[in-house]
Structures are given as structure tokens and as C-alpha cells.
Design an enzyme around this catalytic site. Structure first.
Site, PDB file in Angstrom:
ATOM      1  CG  ASN A  23     -13.134  17.350  11.465  1.00  0.00           C
ATOM      2  OD1 ASN A  23     -13.621  17.256  12.569  1.00  0.00           O
ATOM      3  ND2 ASN A  23     -13.306  16.414  10.561  1.00  0.00           N
ATOM      4  CG  ASP A  24     -14.273  17.012   7.213  1.00  0.00           C
ATOM      5  OD1 ASP A  24     -13.152  17.227   7.667  1.00  0.00           O
ATOM      6  OD2 ASP A  24     -14.668  15.892   6.861  1.00  0.00           O
ATOM      7  NE  ARG A 151     -14.110   8.808   6.340  1.00  0.00           N
ATOM      8  CZ  ARG A 151     -13.223   7.828   6.480  1.00  0.00           C
ATOM      9  NH1 ARG A 151     -13.616   6.601   6.745  1.00  0.00           N
ATOM     10  NH2 ARG A 151     -11.935   8.081   6.361  1.00  0.00           N
ATOM     11  CD  GLU A 203     -10.812  11.130   5.111  1.00  0.00           C
ATOM     12  OE1 GLU A 203     -10.911  10.404   6.104  1.00  0.00           O
ATOM     13  OE2 GLU A 203     -10.252  12.238   5.155  1.00  0.00           O
TER      14      GLU A 203
HETATM   15  C1  FRU Z   1     -12.329  14.088   6.729  1.00  0.00           C
HETATM   16  C2  FRU Z   1     -13.009  13.110   7.665  1.00  0.00           C
HETATM   17  C3  FRU Z   1     -14.225  12.505   6.993  1.00  0.00           C
HETATM   18  C4  FRU Z   1     -15.071  12.107   8.165  1.00  0.00           C
HETATM   19  C5  FRU Z   1     -14.820  13.225   9.136  1.00  0.00           C
HETATM   20  C6  FRU Z   1     -14.856  12.817  10.572  1.00  0.00           C
HETATM   21  O1  FRU Z   1     -11.580  15.051   7.362  1.00  0.00           O
HETATM   22  O2  FRU Z   1     -12.084  12.132   8.068  1.00  0.00           O
HETATM   23  O3  FRU Z   1     -13.916  11.446   6.125  1.00  0.00           O
HETATM   24  O4  FRU Z   1     -16.423  11.992   7.843  1.00  0.00           O
HETATM   25  O5  FRU Z   1     -13.539  13.746   8.823  1.00  0.00           O
HETATM   26  O6  FRU Z   1     -14.768  13.921  11.404  1.00  0.00           O
END
Ligand code: FRU
Length: 490
Positions: A23-24, A151, A203
Site C-alpha cells: 500500500n502507501d 500515525r 492519515e
Molecule cells: C494508509 C494507512 C496508514 C497506515 C498504513 C498501514 O493507507 O492506513 O495510515 O500507516 O496504511 O499500512
């Protein structure tokens, strides 16, 4: 081309992990000729799980080389999102003879059944250009008593105050902290109550200055805030932005920030942040997003891997309708990778379609100038029963992507749909730029003011491309099509 790049739905010029879940984007930093792209990664599964930081490196923002995993979970928890900086002045004391990289990330600790998880911020450093990392022995460096959702720290060096600034998501606001050494942090301010969208948890924030209309004496600060998917909203997860001032402690939004403004009006550009430490003579603010949506990200029909990044984009601010507006353009480095296929001027739809009839392109870019005031566009990745429609609706003054018949979509009922973005009046309102890859369409119009990023999952044989316009006599002022070569260093 390796077997990996040929895999079903793996983008030709988009970064995706060799295996399993991503993901991110994390830790985006430029250092000694390399663009680092760390990323949220579950190396043992096709959905979110024990999160690590994966790592990829590029010298040109086009070809990415995946490196060994950078950060692994430990007794403080999994490794969630965060950023990385170059500690040029050795403020941490971690480095001896030359500057190195420091990663600032969230540790996420699951606790026994019935107790909420804990999130706190930690750091790690690398003396070998991000290849290996040492976690700081005094982790975590920043805790909070009252937030479960605390976070995604994004850190930058504040030249005016000669100290580090951290922006970090706290529930449905962001908090700003500062530090002399990345280890000791002081609370400065909180932003977000009563402003912006609160359709989900906040986020992955970012905060950076940009010159308005290229005027270095007129700078505004841009804050990006992603908001998580909430089942009550059909858009899923998306990213908003604010413009305003920042004095080193407090962010003050401007008038324009009273309305909600999205970075992207498609469904698949989330958690995007910008690169740190680009050389001053470069001067650009570069961005990349995760090309998916928490609403269905864990169900998309890719094989062997799941998740890819958007193309890297340059962010600027330009005045549109009297407001400093975020502008996104594909980075110029992508131009070097383009192979010209077709170049036409003052051309009718019929002529375009005759020229495109034999084209079966996998990954390509369309650049078109429409006659102002006409509704027109392209059907891409089209086959007997499938097509994705990308165009401008002159009546509604909108740009849109229609993926209702784009291919596989039965993995989520809200995947099919038409997504549109308002076009502000400008000289560039009739200019379209569409990046098409095996499973994505990224569309930029109005000179980068309106952007739509959407995943699609067409059958491989749905590979034709055609133009359309409202009236037979409508012409395209110009049309250029380029093929794009592979991004994998293979
Ligand atoms: C955003 C998120 C962040 C977190 C991460 C966990 O997509 O939810 O807030 O740190 O992904 O994988």
C-alpha cells in the site's frame, strides 16, 4: 522483458512489488542520485498483514529496482507509514564521516483481545544509502496518551527555525511537532477541527511550500491529508488538500481552504506524499500515490502481487478561478521513455480512428487538444464488450473517466462507475493527457488542474483505442500518441 513484467495486470511503467501486498508510499527521499521509494509491504500475503517497509530505487523516476526489505516488525510492533530525510548536519549524532538517511515511522502494536492497538513514532538510520537500517535503541521517540490513531509522520527541515518539523495524523486532525535532533519532539499545534472533510480517519499528511504561479516571492504552504474509507461514503479513501501559511509552528488555512478540495477526483490515488531533499537547483516538489482504494484494495484481481503506485507527478500551485490551486503533471522524466506512435493536427474523429485501427498498444500516453467547447475523448482498452471512456463533457465543463464496462469488476459492487472533475476556466481547459497502462488510466486536463486516476482490469485482448466526439464535424486540434517502455530494470 522478464516474466515478472509480463504478469497479468502488472503495469508496464508503474512500480509494483515483485510479490504480494503493497500500500502507501513511504520514506520518499532523494539522496546521492537515487530516488528512494519505500512502501507499506506485507511480504508474505496478498492482503494487509504484518507490515514492513519494502524498498525500491530509481535514478530517473521511470525504471525502479526493488531492493531487499528495509524495515521489519519488532517487539514494538509492525512498521506503518512514515517518511525519510537526509540528516545533512548530523543533528542526530548517528553519522560520522558523511550524512545519512533517517526514517521516521509509526510502530503499530496489536495488544491482547479487547484492548486497542497502540501507535507511536520511531526512527531508524542508514549509513549505506538506505540498503540497511539500524533502529534507534531509544524507540519510540514520540508517544501520545489520547489517540489510538496516531500515525504516518512526515518530517522536513525548517530552514527559518533551524529545526525539524513533524506533521502526524491524530484521529481526525493533524498535529505538528518540532525537534532539534529527530529524537526529542515538542508539540506545536493541532489543525483540522471544523475544516475539511471528516468522512474518515485522517492519515498520511504532508506539508510543504510552493511558489504560486512560479513567483518565488509569493509562497503558500500546501497540506495534504488522506482520509480513510468509511462504508458510509461510496468514494472510499481519498486525499484532500489545504493551502495556507505556516510559521514554523502553526498552519493557518486561507480562504480557499474553507471548501473541500481533492487532490484527485478518481478512486485510486491514496496516501500520496512528496519526496524530501531534492537538490535546490532542481526545485521541484515530486509526488507519488498508492494507486488503489481501501474500499476494494484487498480484492483486486491481480495475480502474484497486489498494489501499484501512480506515475510520479510534479506538484505546483497556479491561480485558477482566483484561487491558488494544486496542479499535477506527470514528471518530465517520463517523456524520455516515450516512443512516438502517431502525431496528427486538425484531424477528424474518422481520420483518427482510421489511423488507430491497427494499433494494439499495451501501455501508452495520449496527448490531445480538443476544439474548445466540444465534448470528446477516447475509448481505451476497448474490446468486443469492454471499454474505458475518458473525455471532456463540454456541457457540464467536466473531465470524466467511465469504467462501468472496463473489464473485471465483480470483486466489489462500487468498483464500476463514472468519476468526474470540474474543469476551471483556463487556456489549457481543452488539453488532455491520458496515461494508460495494463490496469490503470491517469487523466490530466486543464493543464494539470483536474486529475482522475482509476484502476481498470480489462481482458488482455481489449487493446484497441478510438476517439469520439459529439458531432461528426468536430476536429481534434492535435493528437499525439506515444508508447511507453517497461519500468522494470530487466
Ligand atoms: C494508509 C494507512 C496508514 C497506515 C498504513 C498501514 O493507507 O492506513 O495510515 O500507516 O496504511 O499500512
Amino acid at each position: 522483458m522478464s516474466a515478472i513484467t509480463k504478469q497479468n495486470y502488472r503495469g508496464v511503467y508503474h512500480f509494483s512489488p515483485q510479490q504480494n501486498w503493497m500500500n502507501d508510499p513511504n520514506g520518499l527521499v532523494y539522496f546521492e542520485g537515487e530516488y528512494h521509494l519505500f512502501f507499506q509491504h506485507h511480504p508474505d500475503g496478498m492482503t494487509m498483514g504484518e507490515m514492513h517497509w519494502g524498498h525500491a530505487v530509481s535514478r530517473d523516476l521511470v525504471a525502479w529496482e526493488e531492493m531487499p526489505i528495509a524495515l521489519e516488525p519488532d517487539e514494538l510492533g509492525m512498521i506503518f507509514s512514515g517518511s525519510a530525510v537526509v540528516d545533512w548536519k548530523n543533528t542526530t549524532g548517528f553519522f560520522e564521516d558523511k550524512p545519512g538517511l533517517v526514517a521516521i515511522f509509526t510502530h503499530h502494536l496489536n495488544r491482547p483481545e479487547g484492548e486497542p492497538p497502540v501507535q507511536y513514532q520511531s526512527i531508524a538510520y542508514s549509513k549505506d544509502n538506505g540498503r540497511t537500517w539500524t533502529k534507534y535503541a531509544g524507540n519510540p521517540v514520540l508517544e501520545h496518551d489520547s489517540f489510538i490513531d496516531f500515525r504516518d509522520p512526515k518530517v522536513f527541515w525548517d530552514k527559518q527555525q533551524s529545526r525539524w518539523v513533524m506533521i502526524v495524523a491524530c484521529g481526525q486532525t493533524v498535529c505538528l511537532y518540532h525537534s532539534p535532533d529527530l529524537i526529542h519532539w515538542t508539540f506545536a499545534s493541532e489543525f483540522g477541527a471544523g475544516i475539511g472533510s471528516h468522512d474518515g480517519v485522517w492519515e498520511c499528511p504532508d506539508l510543504f511550500p510552493l511558489a504560486v504561479d512560479g513567483d518565488k516571492d509569493n509562497t503558500k504552504w500546501v497540506m495534504l491529508v488522506s482520509i480513510g474509507a468509511d462504508p458510509a461514503f461510496e468514494e472510499g479513501s481519498r486525499t484532500q488538500y489545504f493551502t495556507g501559511d505556516f510559521d514554523g509552528a502553526v498552519f493557518t488555512p486561507d480562504e480557499a481552504s474553507r471548501s473541500i478540495r481533492w487532490v484527485d477526483y478518481g478512486r485510486d490515488n491514496y496516501a500520496g506524499v512528496s519526496w524530501s531533499d531534492l537538490p535546490e537547483e532542481d526545485g521541484r516538489r515530486l509526488f507519488i500515490g498508492w494507486m488503489s482504494n481501501w474500499m476494494y484494495a484487498q480484492q483486486t484481481p491481480t495475480e502474484g502481487f497486489r498494489g501499484s503506485m501512480t506515475i510520479p507527478r510534479e506538484l505546483t500551485l497556479e491561480t485558477r478561478n482566483g484561487e491558488a490551486t494544486l496542479i499535477q503533471k506527470p514528471v518530465k522524466e517520463l517523456e524520455a521513455a516515450r516512443i512516438p506512435v502517431l502525431s496528427l493536427t486538425n484531424v477528424s474523429v474518422q481520420e483518427i480512428n482510421a489511423a488507430c485501427a491497427s494499433l494494439q498498444l499495451d501501455a501508452y500516453v495520449i496527448e490531445a487538444k480538443l476544439t474548445p467547447g466540444t465534448s470528446a475523448g477516447f475509448r481505451v482498452k476497448a474490446g468486443a464488450k469492454q471499454q474505458t471512456v475518458a473525455g471532456i463533457n463540454a456541457q457540464t465543463e467536466e473531465l470524466y473517466i467511465d469504467r462501468t464496462a472496463s473489464g473485471k469488476s465483480d470483486f466489489h459492487e462500487l468498483f464500476p462507475g463514472l468519476h468526474s472533475a470540474k474543469l476551471a476556466a483556463s487556456d489549457a481547459a481543452n488539453e488532455l493527457c491520458i496515461y494508460v497502462d495494463r490496469s490503470s488510466v491517469e487523466m490530466f486536463a486543464g493543464g494539470g488542474q483536474a486529475v482522475i486516476t482509476d484502476l481498470i482490469f480489462p481482458e488482455p485482448e481489449s487493446a484497441s483505442l478510438a476517439a469520439f466526439a459529439e458531432h461528426e464535424e468536430d476536429v481534434f486540434l492535435s493528437l499525439d500518441i506515444y508508447e511507453l517502455a517497461s519500468s522494470a530494470a530487466d
